[in-house]
Design a protein around this motif. Structure first.
Motif, PDB file in Angstrom:
ATOM      1  N   GLU A 168     -15.562 -25.975 -18.106  1.00  0.00           N
ATOM      2  CA  GLU A 168     -16.880 -25.070 -18.145  1.00  0.00           C
ATOM      3  C   GLU A 168     -16.746 -24.181 -16.694  1.00  0.00           C
ATOM      4  N   PHE A 169     -16.245 -24.888 -15.710  1.00  0.00           N
ATOM      5  CA  PHE A 169     -16.030 -23.950 -14.370  1.00  0.00           C
ATOM      6  C   PHE A 169     -15.094 -23.150 -14.478  1.00  0.00           C
ATOM      7  N   ALA A 170     -14.028 -23.476 -15.350  1.00  0.00           N
ATOM      8  CA  ALA A 170     -12.963 -22.363 -15.440  1.00  0.00           C
ATOM      9  C   ALA A 170     -13.434 -21.190 -16.395  1.00  0.00           C
ATOM     10  N   ALA A 171     -14.179 -21.630 -17.360  1.00  0.00           N
ATOM     11  CA  ALA A 171     -14.512 -20.719 -18.342  1.00  0.00           C
ATOM     12  C   ALA A 171     -15.674 -19.554 -17.452  1.00  0.00           C
ATOM     13  N   ARG A 172     -16.220 -19.905 -16.511  1.00  0.00           N
ATOM     14  CA  ARG A 172     -17.319 -19.269 -15.656  1.00  0.00           C
ATOM     15  C   ARG A 172     -16.426 -18.268 -14.660  1.00  0.00           C
ATOM     16  N   HIS A 173     -15.380 -18.882 -14.371  1.00  0.00           N
ATOM     17  CA  HIS A 173     -14.316 -18.109 -13.299  1.00  0.00           C
ATOM     18  C   HIS A 173     -13.075 -17.923 -13.959  1.00  0.00           C
ATOM     19  N   PRO A 174     -12.937 -17.067 -14.879  1.00  0.00           N
ATOM     20  CA  PRO A 174     -11.753 -17.174 -15.371  1.00  0.00           C
ATOM     21  C   PRO A 174     -10.593 -16.242 -14.661  1.00  0.00           C
ATOM     22  N   GLN A 175     -10.866 -15.538 -13.580  1.00  0.00           N
ATOM     23  CA  GLN A 175      -9.945 -14.883 -12.732  1.00  0.00           C
ATOM     24  C   GLN A 175      -9.712 -15.608 -11.701  1.00  0.00           C
ATOM     25  N   ASN A 176     -10.452 -16.643 -11.388  1.00  0.00           N
ATOM     26  CA  ASN A 176     -10.143 -17.417 -10.182  1.00  0.00           C
ATOM     27  C   ASN A 176     -10.118 -18.717 -10.212  1.00  0.00           C
ATOM     28  N   PHE A 177     -10.030 -19.445 -11.111  1.00  0.00           N
ATOM     29  CA  PHE A 177     -10.231 -21.025 -11.406  1.00  0.00           C
ATOM     30  C   PHE A 177      -9.151 -20.980 -12.471  1.00  0.00           C
ATOM     31  N   ARG A 178      -8.390 -21.904 -12.320  1.00  0.00           N
ATOM     32  CA  ARG A 178      -7.314 -22.520 -13.373  1.00  0.00           C
ATOM     33  C   ARG A 178      -7.213 -23.960 -13.270  1.00  0.00           C
ATOM     34  N   PHE A 179      -7.574 -24.496 -14.591  1.00  0.00           N
ATOM     35  CA  PHE A 179      -7.748 -25.853 -14.807  1.00  0.00           C
ATOM     36  C   PHE A 179      -6.379 -26.218 -15.687  1.00  0.00           C
ATOM     37  N   VAL A 180      -5.588 -27.137 -14.979  1.00  0.00           N
ATOM     38  CA  VAL A 180      -4.195 -27.442 -15.604  1.00  0.00           C
ATOM     39  C   VAL A 180      -3.947 -28.735 -15.849  1.00  0.00           C
ATOM     40  N   PRO A 181      -4.470 -29.578 -16.658  1.00  0.00           N
ATOM     41  CA  PRO A 181      -4.393 -30.842 -17.008  1.00  0.00           C
ATOM     42  C   PRO A 181      -2.744 -30.942 -17.534  1.00  0.00           C
ATOM     43  N   CYS A 182      -2.355 -32.274 -16.766  1.00  0.00           N
ATOM     44  CA  CYS A 182      -1.102 -32.845 -17.224  1.00  0.00           C
ATOM     45  C   CYS A 182      -1.048 -34.165 -17.833  1.00  0.00           C
ATOM     46  N   PHE A 183      -0.572 -34.062 -18.985  1.00  0.00           N
ATOM     47  CA  PHE A 183      -0.728 -35.423 -19.680  1.00  0.00           C
ATOM     48  C   PHE A 183       0.794 -36.087 -19.856  1.00  0.00           C
ATOM     49  N   SER A 184       0.748 -37.212 -19.107  1.00  0.00           N
ATOM     50  CA  SER A 184       2.349 -37.924 -19.074  1.00  0.00           C
ATOM     51  C   SER A 184       2.493 -38.628 -20.292  1.00  0.00           C
ATOM     52  N   ARG A 185       1.690 -38.984 -21.278  1.00  0.00           N
ATOM     53  CA  ARG A 185       1.998 -39.985 -22.352  1.00  0.00           C
ATOM     54  C   ARG A 185       1.417 -39.404 -23.655  1.00  0.00           C
ATOM     55  N   GLU A 186       0.402 -38.571 -23.884  1.00  0.00           N
ATOM     56  CA  GLU A 186      -0.078 -38.266 -25.191  1.00  0.00           C
ATOM     57  C   GLU A 186      -0.828 -36.728 -24.755  1.00  0.00           C
ATOM     58  N   LEU A 187      -0.183 -36.186 -25.546  1.00  0.00           N
ATOM     59  CA  LEU A 187      -1.170 -34.476 -25.732  1.00  0.00           C
ATOM     60  C   LEU A 187      -2.477 -34.488 -26.518  1.00  0.00           C
ATOM     61  N   PRO A 188      -3.262 -33.630 -26.262  1.00  0.00           N
ATOM     62  CA  PRO A 188      -4.616 -33.422 -27.011  1.00  0.00           C
ATOM     63  C   PRO A 188      -4.204 -33.199 -28.652  1.00  0.00           C
ATOM     64  N   GLU A 189      -5.164 -33.491 -29.451  1.00  0.00           N
ATOM     65  CA  GLU A 189      -4.801 -33.033 -30.825  1.00  0.00           C
ATOM     66  C   GLU A 189      -5.136 -31.584 -30.703  1.00  0.00           C
ATOM     67  N   PRO A 190      -4.275 -30.876 -31.673  1.00  0.00           N
ATOM     68  CA  PRO A 190      -4.395 -29.180 -31.840  1.00  0.00           C
ATOM     69  C   PRO A 190      -5.863 -28.895 -32.238  1.00  0.00           C
ATOM     70  N   GLY A 191      -6.435 -27.839 -31.592  1.00  0.00           N
ATOM     71  CA  GLY A 191      -7.580 -27.531 -32.097  1.00  0.00           C
ATOM     72  C   GLY A 191      -9.007 -28.371 -31.254  1.00  0.00           C
ATOM     73  N   SER A 192      -8.506 -29.332 -30.606  1.00  0.00           N
ATOM     74  CA  SER A 192      -9.524 -30.188 -29.711  1.00  0.00           C
ATOM     75  C   SER A 192      -9.867 -29.314 -28.579  1.00  0.00           C
ATOM     76  N   ALA A 193     -10.814 -29.827 -28.061  1.00  0.00           N
ATOM     77  CA  ALA A 193     -11.535 -29.185 -26.533  1.00  0.00           C
ATOM     78  C   ALA A 193     -10.597 -29.001 -25.560  1.00  0.00           C
TER      79      ALA A 193
END
Length: 255
Positions: A168-193
């Motif tokens: 949500e914070f990244a959505a409010r600051h798209p030019q300034n804040f990048r949120f980069v989750p790194c999943f070591s075991r399992e990626l999110p389901e396509p289309g999920s949040a």
């Protein structure tokens, strides 16, 4: 800021992940806990044999300090099988009390910082202080157009602590804040949040080079697993960041 000893009363708790709880307390002496985001408290208790011990927890409280010290005291607690602290927190009911002290630590954003970008790197509950820093980051984005990258390592999508808030914070600051989750075991389901464009598969230290750390622009924060902290510290030094521009806090699980 004076270190104090105080009682905490549990207001609520919720599960952030299968083995991590978010606990909201208030000071039971009626006083606020003034702190700087990035600091931690210590919870004091005794083992079954009466031996005194303590555990440290970064404050997760989101508070706008322009309004004065807040009343909530929020922490994230990792459950460790057979752990004495885990038994303490799992057995705590609403209104239950624990003994605490603090605030401690210097893992904080500094008023004198003149950098162009913060690289915030964390794993597990090591992301907790970054949640508390969000109001400060919001102000820095508005005041001096600071750039922020949050690289957050988790094993699976259900272990992405506070992920909705960072998105949500990244959505409010798209030019300034990048949120980069790194999943070591399992990626999110396509289309999920969780399956947004900046998701990576692997460990945070694998993707540090992608963001081209720069001694002239960046200050880096490392918090969480000691192996990750050490690996990123060495990588950042290779990129030329001097040690004062790399701020570290290691989390070691204690039973």
């Amino acid at each position: 800021m004076a270190i104090q000893h105080f009682p905490l009363k549990l207001v609520s708790r919720r599960m952030l992940a299968p083995t991590v709880g978010h606990y909201t307390f208030v000071r039971d002496d009626g006083q606020p806990l003034d702190f700087i985001p990035g600091q931690f408290i210590q919870v004091h208790f005794t083992y079954a044999d009466g031996t005194a011990t303590k555990r440290s927890y970064s404050l997760a409280t989101i508070h706008d300090h322009a309004l004065g010290p807040g009343e909530a005291v929020e922490i994230a607690v990792s459950y460790v099988a057979g752990g004495a602290a885990t038994a303490l927190f799992e057995g705590l009911e609403g209104g239950g009390r624990v003994d605490a002290s603090g605030p401690f630590g210097r893992f904080c954003l500094m008023p004198a910082d003149a950098n162009k970008r913060y690289l915030l790197i964390g794993t597990g509950t090591g992301v907790t202080p970054y949640r508390a820093m969000l109001p400060q980051l919001d102000a820095l984005i508005r005041e001096r157009d600071i750039q922020v990258v949050l690289l957050f390592g988790a094993r699976t999508p259900v272990e992405l602590l506070y992920g909705d808030e960072f998105r949500e914070f990244a959505a409010r600051h798209p030019q300034n804040f990048r949120f980069v989750p790194c999943f070591s075991r399992e990626l999110p389901e396509p289309g999920s949040a969780q399956a947004h464009a900046d998701v990576r598969h692997g460990y945070v230290q694998q993707y540090l080079d992608e963001f081209a750390p720069s001694a002239g622009d960046d200050i880096a924060y490392l918090c969480g697993n000691p192996n990750m902290v050490d690996a990123c510290f060495e990588a950042l030094k290779v990129h030329g960041l001097p040690v004062p521009q790399i701020r570290r806090e290691k989390y070691v699980s204690s039973k």
